[in-house]
Write a protein that holds these residues in place. Structure first.
Motif, PDB file in Angstrom:
ATOM      1  N   GLY A   1       8.760  17.077 -10.101  1.00 56.11           N
ATOM      2  CA  GLY A   1       7.885  16.217  -9.308  1.00 56.11           C
ATOM      3  C   GLY A   1       8.657  15.248  -8.447  1.00 56.11           C
ATOM      4  N   VAL A   2       9.692  14.639  -9.004  1.00 54.42           N
ATOM      5  CA  VAL A   2      10.518  13.702  -8.226  1.00 54.42           C
ATOM      6  C   VAL A   2      11.279  14.459  -7.149  1.00 54.42           C
ATOM      7  N   ALA A   3      11.781  15.648  -7.472  1.00 58.57           N
ATOM      8  CA  ALA A   3      12.499  16.432  -6.465  1.00 58.57           C
ATOM      9  C   ALA A   3      11.568  16.837  -5.317  1.00 58.57           C
ATOM     10  N   ASP A   4      10.317  17.206  -5.649  1.00 58.87           N
ATOM     11  CA  ASP A   4       9.379  17.612  -4.602  1.00 58.87           C
ATOM     12  C   ASP A   4       8.880  16.434  -3.768  1.00 58.87           C
ATOM     13  N   ARG A   5       8.770  15.262  -4.349  1.00 62.01           N
ATOM     14  CA  ARG A   5       8.228  14.102  -3.642  1.00 62.01           C
ATOM     15  C   ARG A   5       9.297  13.190  -3.066  1.00 62.01           C
ATOM     16  N   LEU A   6      10.567  13.553  -3.245  1.00 57.18           N
ATOM     17  CA  LEU A   6      11.648  12.720  -2.709  1.00 57.18           C
ATOM     18  C   LEU A   6      11.560  12.604  -1.193  1.00 57.18           C
ATOM     19  N   ARG A   7      11.401  13.715  -0.511  1.00 61.14           N
ATOM     20  CA  ARG A   7      11.360  13.690   0.947  1.00 61.14           C
ATOM     21  C   ARG A   7      10.150  12.919   1.495  1.00 61.14           C
ATOM     22  N   PRO A   8       8.921  13.171   1.010  1.00 57.41           N
ATOM     23  CA  PRO A   8       7.798  12.395   1.548  1.00 57.41           C
ATOM     24  C   PRO A   8       7.915  10.893   1.286  1.00 57.41           C
ATOM     25  N   VAL A   9       8.368  10.519   0.093  1.00 57.81           N
ATOM     26  CA  VAL A   9       8.508   9.092  -0.214  1.00 57.81           C
ATOM     27  C   VAL A   9       9.579   8.470   0.665  1.00 57.81           C
ATOM     28  N   MET A  10      10.706   9.166   0.808  1.00 54.87           N
ATOM     29  CA  MET A  10      11.789   8.617   1.616  1.00 54.87           C
ATOM     30  C   MET A  10      11.405   8.554   3.096  1.00 54.87           C
TER      31      MET A  10
ATOM     32  N   GLY B   1      11.139  -0.931  -3.261  1.00 52.08           N
ATOM     33  CA  GLY B   1       9.998  -0.209  -3.821  1.00 52.08           C
ATOM     34  C   GLY B   1      10.235   1.286  -3.881  1.00 52.08           C
ATOM     35  N   MET B   2      10.937   1.817  -2.890  1.00 51.10           N
ATOM     36  CA  MET B   2      11.253   3.241  -2.905  1.00 51.10           C
ATOM     37  C   MET B   2      12.133   3.575  -4.107  1.00 51.10           C
ATOM     38  N   VAL B   3      13.106   2.726  -4.387  1.00 57.84           N
ATOM     39  CA  VAL B   3      13.970   2.943  -5.550  1.00 57.84           C
ATOM     40  C   VAL B   3      13.149   2.869  -6.829  1.00 57.84           C
ATOM     41  N   LEU B   4      12.225   1.903  -6.894  1.00 52.87           N
ATOM     42  CA  LEU B   4      11.376   1.779  -8.077  1.00 52.87           C
ATOM     43  C   LEU B   4      10.501   3.012  -8.269  1.00 52.87           C
ATOM     44  N   VAL B   5       9.924   3.493  -7.188  1.00 53.11           N
ATOM     45  CA  VAL B   5       9.034   4.656  -7.280  1.00 53.11           C
ATOM     46  C   VAL B   5       9.808   5.887  -7.727  1.00 53.11           C
TER      47      VAL B   5
ATOM     48  N   GLY C   1       0.804  -1.198   0.000  1.00 58.24           N
ATOM     49  CA  GLY C   1       0.000   0.000   0.000  1.00 58.24           C
ATOM     50  C   GLY C   1       0.846   1.261   0.000  1.00 58.24           C
ATOM     51  N   ILE C   2       1.937   1.230   0.731  1.00 57.80           N
ATOM     52  CA  ILE C   2       2.804   2.412   0.802  1.00 57.80           C
ATOM     53  C   ILE C   2       3.415   2.702  -0.571  1.00 57.80           C
ATOM     54  N   ILE C   3       3.873   1.661  -1.247  1.00 60.90           N
ATOM     55  CA  ILE C   3       4.511   1.844  -2.558  1.00 60.90           C
ATOM     56  C   ILE C   3       3.496   2.360  -3.575  1.00 60.90           C
ATOM     57  N   ILE C   4       2.299   1.798  -3.561  1.00 62.76           N
ATOM     58  CA  ILE C   4       1.261   2.234  -4.492  1.00 62.76           C
ATOM     59  C   ILE C   4       0.860   3.677  -4.202  1.00 62.76           C
ATOM     60  N   ASN C   5       0.724   4.006  -2.930  1.00 63.03           N
ATOM     61  CA  ASN C   5       0.368   5.370  -2.544  1.00 63.03           C
ATOM     62  C   ASN C   5       1.447   6.359  -2.975  1.00 63.03           C
ATOM     63  N   ASP C   6       2.718   5.990  -2.776  1.00 67.52           N
ATOM     64  CA  ASP C   6       3.806   6.864  -3.200  1.00 67.52           C
ATOM     65  C   ASP C   6       3.785   7.068  -4.712  1.00 67.52           C
TER      66      ASP C   6
ATOM     67  N   THR D   1       8.362   8.290   4.398  1.00 66.77           N
ATOM     68  CA  THR D   1       7.363   7.236   4.583  1.00 66.77           C
ATOM     69  C   THR D   1       8.030   5.869   4.634  1.00 66.77           C
ATOM     70  N   THR D   2       8.954   5.642   3.731  1.00 67.64           N
ATOM     71  CA  THR D   2       9.647   4.352   3.682  1.00 67.64           C
ATOM     72  C   THR D   2      10.549   4.182   4.897  1.00 67.64           C
ATOM     73  N   LEU D   3      11.318   5.207   5.231  1.00 66.05           N
ATOM     74  CA  LEU D   3      12.267   5.083   6.340  1.00 66.05           C
ATOM     75  C   LEU D   3      11.576   4.912   7.689  1.00 66.05           C
ATOM     76  N   THR D   4      10.446   5.585   7.896  1.00 66.22           N
ATOM     77  CA  THR D   4       9.764   5.397   9.179  1.00 66.22           C
ATOM     78  C   THR D   4       9.265   3.971   9.327  1.00 66.22           C
ATOM     79  N   THR D   5       8.764   3.383   8.267  1.00 73.29           N
ATOM     80  CA  THR D   5       8.304   1.999   8.342  1.00 73.29           C
ATOM     81  C   THR D   5       9.476   1.049   8.524  1.00 73.29           C
ATOM     82  N   VAL D   6      10.548   1.260   7.767  1.00 75.43           N
ATOM     83  CA  VAL D   6      11.718   0.381   7.860  1.00 75.43           C
ATOM     84  C   VAL D   6      12.367   0.506   9.242  1.00 75.43           C
ATOM     85  N   LEU D   7      12.530   1.729   9.711  1.00 79.55           N
ATOM     86  CA  LEU D   7      13.143   1.904  11.031  1.00 79.55           C
ATOM     87  C   LEU D   7      12.232   1.414  12.151  1.00 79.55           C
TER      88      LEU D   7
END
Length: 195
Positions: free
Chosen positions: A30-39, A77-81, A1-6, A41-47
């Motif tokens: 778009g990628v520059a603006d969404r880099l921080r939210p995507v990263m 998935g973060m790398v793919l997104v 869900g996180i990957i699809i949402n991102d 979201t992923t890092l909080t779940t991973v950590l």
């Protein structure tokens, strides 16, 4: 869900930016603006799952396969997104431009231009069948090519067939462009009123 949402958030951002500017600058912004939210979201779940990933108790061993799947899946998935989704959008944009150009070339009112485009497409498809198709089916380059060009009889016939196809396709396109240019020059030199 996180990957699809991102992915959805990234594509929506790129689409919004594309209304005001070109597609490629929209992808970059778009990628520059969404880099921080995507990263984040992923890092909080991973950590958040990291303590469970390194836990050695019996109860944690039961959940470890799921945690490993989540952690590495989210990281990949973060790398793919951030890399694959923008690349696919750019490829889609390029293909859309090419098909639009082909449609315009086929709808030109001059019959000789349409005939040249259709003939070039047919020649390129036929050349693909002769080089890549025969090599794919038989597993070897057709003997005509290996006799004419002995350097092609190497260990990898598919690579040789691909090179041969690309060279032939470029030659076909070059010949069509030269023919179109000569036709244009002849039409320009004719006095007005003559067909």
């Amino acid at each position: 869900g996180i990957i699809i949402n991102d992915s959805i958030v990234l594509v929506t951002t790129i689409d919004e930016y594309a209304k005001d500017r070109g597609v490629i600058p929209s992808i970059i912004d778009g990628v520059a603006d969404r880099l921080r939210p995507v990263m984040l979201t992923t890092l909080t779940t991973v950590l958040g799952l990291a303590p469970l990933l390194f836990e050695r108790s019996q109860q944690a061993q039961f959940l470890k396969p799921t945690v490993i799947t989540l952690v590495y899946g989210l990281g990949f998935g973060m790398v793919l997104v951030l890399l694959l989704v923008p690349s696919l959008i750019a490829i889609q944009h390029d293909l859309k431009r090419r098909t639009g150009a082909l449609r315009r070339a086929l709808s030109v009112p001059v019959a000789s231009v349409r005939l040249a485009v259709v003939g070039a497409l047919a020649a390129i498809v036929a050349w693909l069948a002769v080089t890549m198709g025969v090599t794919l089916v038989t597993g070897a380059l057709p003997p005509v090519f290996t006799q004419a060009l002995p350097m092609l009889a190497g260990p990898s016939p598919m690579v040789a067939a691909l090179g041969l196809y690309l060279a032939g396709a470029m030659l076909i396109v070059l010949l069509v462009l030269i023919g179109a240019g000569l036709t244009y020059l002849v039409k320009q030199r004719q006095p007005a009123g003559q067909p």
